[in-house]
Design a protein around this motif. Structure first.
Motif, PDB file in Angstrom:
ATOM      1  N   MET A   1       1.834   4.051   4.672  1.00  0.00           N
ATOM      2  CA  MET A   1       0.892   4.715   3.766  1.00  0.00           C
ATOM      3  C   MET A   1       0.639   6.152   4.208  1.00  0.00           C
ATOM      4  SD  MET A   1      -1.939   1.946   2.514  1.00  0.00           S
ATOM      5  CE  MET A   1      -2.038   0.895   3.958  1.00  0.00           C
ATOM      6  N   ALA A   2       0.521   6.386   5.527  1.00  0.00           N
ATOM      7  CA  ALA A   2       0.328   7.756   6.018  1.00  0.00           C
ATOM      8  C   ALA A   2       1.502   8.632   5.601  1.00  0.00           C
ATOM      9  CB  ALA A   2       0.162   7.754   7.543  1.00  0.00           C
ATOM     10  N   LEU A   3       2.697   8.102   5.766  1.00  0.00           N
ATOM     11  CA  LEU A   3       3.899   8.843   5.380  1.00  0.00           C
ATOM     12  C   LEU A   3       3.895   9.150   3.885  1.00  0.00           C
ATOM     13  CD1 LEU A   3       6.786   9.878   6.110  1.00  0.00           C
ATOM     14  CD2 LEU A   3       7.583   7.578   5.514  1.00  0.00           C
TER      15      LEU A   3
ATOM     16  N   SER B   1      -6.303  11.344   3.699  1.00  0.00           N
ATOM     17  CA  SER B   1      -5.908   9.932   3.610  1.00  0.00           C
ATOM     18  C   SER B   1      -4.750   9.634   4.550  1.00  0.00           C
ATOM     19  CB  SER B   1      -5.513   9.580   2.176  1.00  0.00           C
ATOM     20  OG  SER B   1      -6.609   9.735   1.307  1.00  0.00           O
ATOM     21  N   ALA B   2      -3.780  10.557   4.619  1.00  0.00           N
ATOM     22  CA  ALA B   2      -2.649  10.387   5.536  1.00  0.00           C
ATOM     23  C   ALA B   2      -3.138  10.344   6.973  1.00  0.00           C
ATOM     24  CB  ALA B   2      -1.634  11.517   5.348  1.00  0.00           C
TER      25      ALA B   2
ATOM     26  N   GLY C   1       0.379   7.149  -6.478  1.00  0.00           N
ATOM     27  CA  GLY C   1      -0.994   7.524  -6.799  1.00  0.00           C
ATOM     28  C   GLY C   1      -1.793   6.393  -7.397  1.00  0.00           C
ATOM     29  N   ALA C   2      -1.484   5.161  -7.004  1.00  0.00           N
ATOM     30  CA  ALA C   2      -2.126   3.988  -7.597  1.00  0.00           C
ATOM     31  C   ALA C   2      -3.337   3.487  -6.814  1.00  0.00           C
ATOM     32  CB  ALA C   2      -1.107   2.858  -7.734  1.00  0.00           C
ATOM     33  N   HIS C   3      -3.653   4.129  -5.696  1.00  0.00           N
ATOM     34  CA  HIS C   3      -4.850   3.717  -4.961  1.00  0.00           C
ATOM     35  C   HIS C   3      -6.084   4.194  -5.726  1.00  0.00           C
ATOM     36  CE1 HIS C   3      -3.352   2.051  -1.165  1.00  0.00           C
ATOM     37  NE2 HIS C   3      -2.312   2.860  -1.345  1.00  0.00           N
TER      38      HIS C   3
ATOM     39  N   GLY D   1       0.813  -1.214   0.000  1.00  0.00           N
ATOM     40  CA  GLY D   1       0.000   0.000   0.000  1.00  0.00           C
ATOM     41  C   GLY D   1       0.843   1.258   0.000  1.00  0.00           C
ATOM     42  N   SER D   2       2.045   1.176   0.541  1.00  0.00           N
ATOM     43  CA  SER D   2       2.918   2.348   0.622  1.00  0.00           C
ATOM     44  C   SER D   2       3.421   2.801  -0.749  1.00  0.00           C
ATOM     45  CB  SER D   2       4.085   2.055   1.566  1.00  0.00           C
ATOM     46  OG  SER D   2       4.979   3.124   1.611  1.00  0.00           O
TER      47      SER D   2
END
Length: 169
Positions: free
Chosen positions: A147-149, A101-102, A73-75, A66-67
Motif C-alpha cells: 500500500m505504501a508503494l 498515506s504512503a 483510489g478506492a480507499h 489494499g494495494s
C-alpha cells in the motif's frame, strides 16, 4: 529503456501478481468452505481446520487487496476540502495526502515486520493447521508495504487529462 518504461513494466507485473494472489485466495476460501459444508451435509464429517484456513486466507486478501485499492483510489477519503480549493491547490493537497498515506503505511509495515520477528521468536503455531503464526502475521508488513508503494506511485504519477484540464481553467 527509460525509467518510466521500467516503472510501467514493474507496475504491470505487480498488478498481475496481486490479482493472481487475490483470485487464488478467494478460490481457496470458497473451495474449502464448500468442501466443509458438503462433507458435513453428505458424510457427517467436518474439516476441523476449514474455518481457520478460510480466516487466514481472508486476512491475507484484506491486506493484499489494499494495494490495488490504493492504486485505483478506492480507499475511503473525504474530498470536501479538495473540491472547494482551486484545482492546482486541490491537486497539491491530494498529492500531500497520498504521500502522508504512503508514509503511514510504511511505518505500519515496519511495525508489522517487528511483530513478525517477535512471532518467529515465540514459535507460536495456529490451533488447527499448526502453521507458524508468523506466516499469518506476515500479511501485515507485506500488505502495508504494498500500500505504501501504491500510494507513493499514485502521488508521483503525472496528472490525468481531467486534472490537466482543471488546472488550465
Amino acid at each position: 529503456m527509460t525509467l518510466r518504461h521500467i516503472a510501467r513494466g514493474a507496475d504491470r507485473i505487480l498488478s498481475a501478481l496481486e490479482a493472481v494472489l487475490l483470485i487464488a485466495l478467494l478460490v481457496l476460501s470458497v473451495a474449502v468452505l464448500i468442501a466443509d459444508i458438503a462433507l458435513r451435509v453428505f458424510a457427517n464429517v467436518a474439516l476441523p481446520w476449514a474455518a481457520e484456513a478460510t480466516r487466514y486466507a481472508i486476512v491475507w486478501m484484506v491486506f493484499i487487496g489494499g494495494s490495488p485499492a490504493a492504486r485505483k483510489g478506492a480507499h475511503i477519503s473525504i474530498d470536501a476540502l479538495t473540491e472547494t480549493l482551486p484545482a492546482r491547490h486541490g491537486l497539491r493537497l491530494v498529492r500531500a495526502t497520498l504521500l502522508a498515506s504512503a508514509a503511514g503505511c510504511a511505518v505500519l509495515a515496519w511495525y508489522g515486520w517487528q511483530l513478525v520477528r517477535q512471532m518467529m521468536m515465540f514459535h507460536q503455531r495456529s490451533p488447527s493447521l499448526e502453521w507458524p503464526m508468523w506466516m499469518v502475521y506476515l500479511a501485515l508488513p507485506i500488505g502495508f508495504a504494498l500500500m505504501a508503494l501504491r500510494f507513493a506511485q499514485v502521488a508521483a504519477s503525472p496528472p490525468s487529462a481531467a486534472d490537466r484540464a482543471a488546472l488550465m481553467s
